[in-house]
Design a protein around this motif. Structure first.
Motif, short mmCIF file in Angstrom:
data_model
loop_
_atom_site.label_atom_id
_atom_site.label_comp_id
_atom_site.label_asym_id
_atom_site.label_seq_id
_atom_site.Cartn_x
_atom_site.Cartn_y
_atom_site.Cartn_z
N HIS A 88 0.86 -1.18 0.00
CA HIS A 88 0.00 0.00 0.00
C HIS A 88 0.91 1.24 0.00
O HIS A 88 2.06 1.18 0.45
CB HIS A 88 -0.89 0.03 1.25
CG HIS A 88 -1.80 -1.15 1.36
ND1 HIS A 88 -2.95 -1.27 0.62
CD2 HIS A 88 -1.72 -2.26 2.13
CE1 HIS A 88 -3.55 -2.40 0.94
NE2 HIS A 88 -2.82 -3.03 1.85
N SER A 109 -3.31 -0.12 -8.40
CA SER A 109 -4.04 -0.19 -7.13
C SER A 109 -5.34 -0.96 -7.29
O SER A 109 -5.72 -1.73 -6.41
CB SER A 109 -4.28 1.20 -6.54
OG SER A 109 -5.23 1.91 -7.28
N LEU A 114 -4.97 -2.60 -3.73
CA LEU A 114 -4.12 -1.89 -2.78
C LEU A 114 -4.60 -0.46 -2.63
O LEU A 114 -5.14 0.14 -3.57
CB LEU A 114 -2.66 -1.90 -3.26
CG LEU A 114 -2.00 -3.28 -3.29
CD1 LEU A 114 -0.71 -3.24 -4.08
CD2 LEU A 114 -1.76 -3.78 -1.87
N LYS A 115 -4.39 0.10 -1.48
CA LYS A 115 -4.81 1.47 -1.17
C LYS A 115 -3.69 2.46 -1.46
O LYS A 115 -2.51 2.18 -1.23
CB LYS A 115 -5.21 1.60 0.30
CG LYS A 115 -6.29 0.64 0.73
CD LYS A 115 -7.59 0.95 0.04
CE LYS A 115 -8.66 0.00 0.55
NZ LYS A 115 -9.83 0.00 -0.28
#
Length: 135
Positions: A88, A109, A114-115
């Motif tokens: 992340h 992302s 994923l952030k």
């Protein structure tokens, strides 16, 4: 969450460091900064620059997320590399400097779930509270 600081070129990265250190859900594993100038910006923190390269950060399976505080022109490439490595990304603004980097960050992302977030360290400051109250 295990966090590593990648780049420390701006004073408010220290604000993010202090907030992460105070959060019981975050373990700071260390940091990487390519320059002595950047490492000096971390004075007043207990951050240990214990990773010799960005590649070493990204290869560490314990790392869940990175915090980007390096120079503007490097952040996009660092964010992309982190996302490709399954990390992340939380970073200083701007997170990148080209539309191509932004498109790649968005694509990765989404693909990897994923952030990606940006430092908004003034969001809860007294000045911002006053502005919100006035509005």
């Amino acid at each position: 969450m295990n966090l590593v600081f990648v780049g420390f070129r701006h004073g408010h990265t220290g604000t993010i460091y202090n907030a992460a250190k105070a959060n019981p859900d975050i373990t700071i594993l260390g940091g990487w900064e390519a320059t002595e100038e950047g490492r000096a910006m971390a004075a007043g923190t207990t951050l240990e620059f214990n990773y010799p390269t960005l590649e070493a950060v990204l290869a560490d399976e314990r790392v869940d997320a990175i915090s980007l505080g390096g120079v503007y022109g490097e952040r996009g490439a660092h964010a992309i590399a982190a996302l490709k490595a399954g990390k992340h990304v939380y970073g200083d603004k701007p997170i990148c400097t080209t539309l191509e980097e932004l498109e790649e960050i968005e694509k990765l992302s989404k693909e990897k779930n994923l952030k990606v977030g940006c430092y908004l360290s003034m969001r809860f400051s007294n000045g911002m509270k006053t502005i919100r109250d006035l509005i």
